[in-house]
Enzyme design. Structure first.
Site, PDB file in Angstrom:
ATOM      1  N   TYR A  57       0.818  -1.219   0.000  1.00 24.78           N
ATOM      2  CA  TYR A  57       0.000   0.000   0.000  1.00 24.78           C
ATOM      3  C   TYR A  57       0.850   1.268   0.000  1.00 24.78           C
ATOM      4  CZ  TYR A  57      -3.967  -3.073   1.067  1.00 24.78           C
ATOM      5  OH  TYR A  57      -4.921  -4.063   1.029  1.00 24.78           O
TER       6      TYR A  57
HETATM    7  N1  LIG Z   1      -6.722  -8.054   0.398  1.00 22.10           N
HETATM    8  C1  LIG Z   1      -6.961  -7.307  -0.653  1.00 22.10           C
HETATM    9  O1  LIG Z   1      -6.687  -7.698  -1.793  1.00 22.10           O
HETATM   10  C2  LIG Z   1      -7.567  -5.943  -0.475  1.00 22.10           C
HETATM   11  C3  LIG Z   1      -7.984  -5.233  -1.614  1.00 22.10           C
HETATM   12  C4  LIG Z   1      -8.560  -3.985  -1.408  1.00 22.10           C
HETATM   13  C5  LIG Z   1      -8.706  -3.466  -0.137  1.00 22.10           C
HETATM   14  N2  LIG Z   1      -8.255  -4.177   0.939  1.00 22.10           N
HETATM   15  C6  LIG Z   1      -8.379  -3.632   2.319  1.00 22.10           C
HETATM   16  O2  LIG Z   1      -9.717  -3.202   2.529  1.00 22.10           O
HETATM   17  C7  LIG Z   1      -9.734  -1.845   2.929  1.00 22.10           C
HETATM   18  C8  LIG Z   1     -10.994  -1.171   2.455  1.00 22.10           C
HETATM   19  O3  LIG Z   1     -11.066  -1.299   1.038  1.00 22.10           O
HETATM   20  P1  LIG Z   1     -11.625  -0.093   0.187  1.00 22.10           P
HETATM   21  O4  LIG Z   1     -10.876   1.154   0.500  1.00 22.10           O
HETATM   22  O5  LIG Z   1     -11.648  -0.551  -1.227  1.00 22.10           O
HETATM   23  O6  LIG Z   1     -13.110   0.006   0.788  1.00 22.10           O
HETATM   24  P2  LIG Z   1     -14.448   0.632   0.210  1.00 22.10           P
HETATM   25  O7  LIG Z   1     -15.284   0.917   1.380  1.00 22.10           O
HETATM   26  O8  LIG Z   1     -15.027  -0.252  -0.839  1.00 22.10           O
HETATM   27  O9  LIG Z   1     -13.996   1.981  -0.501  1.00 22.10           O
HETATM   28  C9  LIG Z   1     -13.517   3.034   0.272  1.00 22.10           C
HETATM   29  C10 LIG Z   1     -13.515   4.289  -0.569  1.00 22.10           C
HETATM   30  O10 LIG Z   1     -14.850   4.673  -0.878  1.00 22.10           O
HETATM   31  C11 LIG Z   1     -14.992   6.083  -0.710  1.00 22.10           C
HETATM   32  N3  LIG Z   1     -15.864   6.284   0.455  1.00 22.10           N
HETATM   33  C12 LIG Z   1     -15.855   5.562   1.615  1.00 22.10           C
HETATM   34  N4  LIG Z   1     -16.816   5.964   2.441  1.00 22.10           N
HETATM   35  C13 LIG Z   1     -17.465   6.967   1.823  1.00 22.10           C
HETATM   36  C14 LIG Z   1     -18.560   7.774   2.187  1.00 22.10           C
HETATM   37  N5  LIG Z   1     -19.177   7.607   3.359  1.00 22.10           N
HETATM   38  N6  LIG Z   1     -18.970   8.729   1.310  1.00 22.10           N
HETATM   39  C15 LIG Z   1     -18.360   8.886   0.123  1.00 22.10           C
HETATM   40  N7  LIG Z   1     -17.306   8.140  -0.291  1.00 22.10           N
HETATM   41  C16 LIG Z   1     -16.854   7.181   0.551  1.00 22.10           C
HETATM   42  C17 LIG Z   1     -13.580   6.627  -0.495  1.00 22.10           C
HETATM   43  O11 LIG Z   1     -12.936   6.761  -1.760  1.00 22.10           O
HETATM   44  P3  LIG Z   1     -13.024   8.083  -2.678  1.00 22.10           P
HETATM   45  O12 LIG Z   1     -13.159   9.249  -1.763  1.00 22.10           O
HETATM   46  O13 LIG Z   1     -11.744   8.054  -3.437  1.00 22.10           O
HETATM   47  O14 LIG Z   1     -14.205   7.829  -3.538  1.00 22.10           O
HETATM   48  C18 LIG Z   1     -12.910   5.446   0.184  1.00 22.10           C
HETATM   49  O15 LIG Z   1     -11.503   5.477   0.060  1.00 22.10           O
HETATM   50  C19 LIG Z   1      -8.432  -1.273   2.336  1.00 22.10           C
HETATM   51  O16 LIG Z   1      -8.005  -0.098   3.000  1.00 22.10           O
HETATM   52  C20 LIG Z   1      -7.487  -2.416   2.561  1.00 22.10           C
HETATM   53  O17 LIG Z   1      -7.047  -2.428   3.916  1.00 22.10           O
HETATM   54  C21 LIG Z   1      -7.711  -5.427   0.793  1.00 22.10           C
END
Ligand SMILES: NC(=O)c1ccc[n+]([C@@H]2O[C@H](COP(=O)([O-])OP(=O)(O)OC[C@H]3O[C@@H](n4cnc5c(N)ncnc54)[C@H](OP(=O)(O)O)[C@@H]3O)[C@@H](O)[C@H]2O)c1
Length: 376
Positions: A57
């Site tokens: 990351y």
């Molecule tokens: N193992 C794996 O392969 C893998 C892969 C991916 C993630 N992960 C883990 O999972 C965690 C979460 O994944 P993710 O970041 O993809 O989760 P997600 O909840 O699907 O997306 C989060 C993104 O959505 C937007 N967002 C979140 N809450 C919001 C709200 N209330 N209102 C408006 N926009 C909002 C923001 O991005 P914007 O502001 O840019 O729109 C935020 O960065 C990661 O940090 C990581 O630790 C693991």
């Protein structure tokens, strides 16, 4: 904030974990140092104790920032830190990536250094490399636990057969067992329901789900009622065309799901993000949901996702619009063909009280084999 034991361990983790993939702006869609620290502080303030990062990351910056925030707050013994290895750190050197013993032992030292700690609570293989035997991974994991550098181990983004074999090897050889499976799961991506929920609940691996908002698609930022096409800002716009399968979310099927989610959220008077996180957190067998944010107000929105219930009729609508077609052999496990196995007799699960009910949401913690919840 509620805490659950992860998998078949005594490790207590928050139901909402904080993903820190957005810590650092190196990739063009994260949060800078000040915003990331605000997000960290707000999560801790809300009672959260479970952090997820990876050496990948923001090119290592996420681990470095998380480690610094934890140290500054003096919280190392209160927090649970998960980090991951697999992705390559040195162009041209195939042994500086993947899941072989040589790379795991290289990667763990880098993560410990960047996190500024002498142990990792949960060390996770990030992605299957298709070549390393799971025996080698499990033996190396066991060595790391015995050395004291790692407390618990898990797998992310692997086939179910690989995880199942890894767990069987650990059980039969007395290695440290797998305690977590980290997988994508959200209203647009429900494939894990076929294999992984049963695997985790039956065999002691807490399912931690990533991208509960489908990388932002379900966050409320993209609203079908305000236009036929997604537009505006956010990760999915910034990464459009990157080829990363996790970010290819703008399909007609997914857009129909977003439209239904918007209507359900309006009916509930809740934000779309809260409803999407609530839906996933309450699916059978889910241990922890990894929420992510680029701004503190997003985190504050998402942290309110668990203090309400989605009524049955609205739940049915979300389940229906997001359902995947049943594929073989899962199509054979419905009531019709199962009835043929039982000679027409009605055969249910064990009677109530047959085995103590164990925390299913924590991923199953023991006598869990008979306690696998139904999936719809
Ligand atoms: N193992 C794996 O392969 C893998 C892969 C991916 C993630 N992960 C883990 O999972 C965690 C979460 O994944 P993710 O970041 O993809 O989760 P997600 O909840 O699907 O997306 C989060 C993104 O959505 C937007 N967002 C979140 N809450 C919001 C709200 N209330 N209102 C408006 N926009 C909002 C923001 O991005 P914007 O502001 O840019 O729109 C935020 O960065 C990661 O940090 C990581 O630790 C693991």
């Amino acid at each position: 904030m509620e805490y659950y034991t992860l998998g078949r361990t005594g490790l207590k983790v928050s139901r909402l974990a904080l993903g820190t993939m957005t810590f650092g702006d190196d990739w063009g869609w994260g949060a800078d140092d000040a915003a990331s620290r605000q997000i960290f502080d707000a999560y801790v303030e809300a009672g959260g104790n479970f952090f997820d990062t990876a050496d990948l990351y923001t090119n290592g910056r996420s681990e470095e920032m998380l480690g610094r925030y934890v140290a500054d707050a003096g919280l190392r013994d209160r927090v649970v830190i998960a980090t991951k290895f697999s992705y390559n750190a040195e162009p041209g050197n195939p042994n500086a990536g993947g899941n072989g013993r040589k790379n795991i032992l290289r990667a763990v030292e880098g993560s410990l250094k960047r996190l500024g700690t002498d142990y990792i609570d949960l060390y996770i293989l990030h992605t299957w490399d298709r070549v390393t035997p799971v025996e080698e991974v499990m033996r190396t994991f066991d060595d790391l636990v015995r050395s004291g550098k790692v407390r618990h181990v898990g797998l992310s983004d692997v086939p179910a057969w690989y995880a199942s074999r890894g767990q069987a090897i650990a059980e039969h050889r007395g290695y440290e067992p797998l305690s977590a499976l980290q997988l994508e799961y959200n209203l647009t991506e429900r494939s894990i329901e076929d294999e992984f929920v049963d695997l985790g609940t039956r065999h002691g691996m807490g399912v931690m789900v990533w991208s509960p908002l489908a990388s932002g698609l379900l966050s409320g930022k993209y609203k079908p009622s305000q236009g036929a096409q997604p537009e505006g800002e956010g990760r999915l716009i910034t990464t459009a065309g990157s080829g990363n399968p996790a970010f290819e979310k703008f399909t007609d099927r997914n857009w129909a799901i977003v439209a239904e989610l918007e209507k359900v959220a309006n009916a509930l008077g809740r934000s779309m993000a809260q409803v999407a996180v609530n839906w996933i957190a309450n699916r059978p067998g889910i241990a922890s949901v990894l929420i992510g944010a680029t701004k503190v107000h997003q985190l504050q929105d998402n942290l309110l996702a668990l203090d309400f219930d989605i009524p049955g009729d609205l739940l049915d609508r979300l389940n229906a619009v997001s359902a995947l077609p049943k594929r073989f052999p899962y199509s054979f496990f419905g009531p019709e063909l199962q009835g043929m196995l039982n000679g027409g007799a009605t055969v249910g699960d064990k009677p109530a009280g047959y085995a103590p009910r164990i925390i299913t949401r924590g991923g199953g913690t023991g006598v869990g084999a008979d306690d696998v919840p139904d999936t719809d």
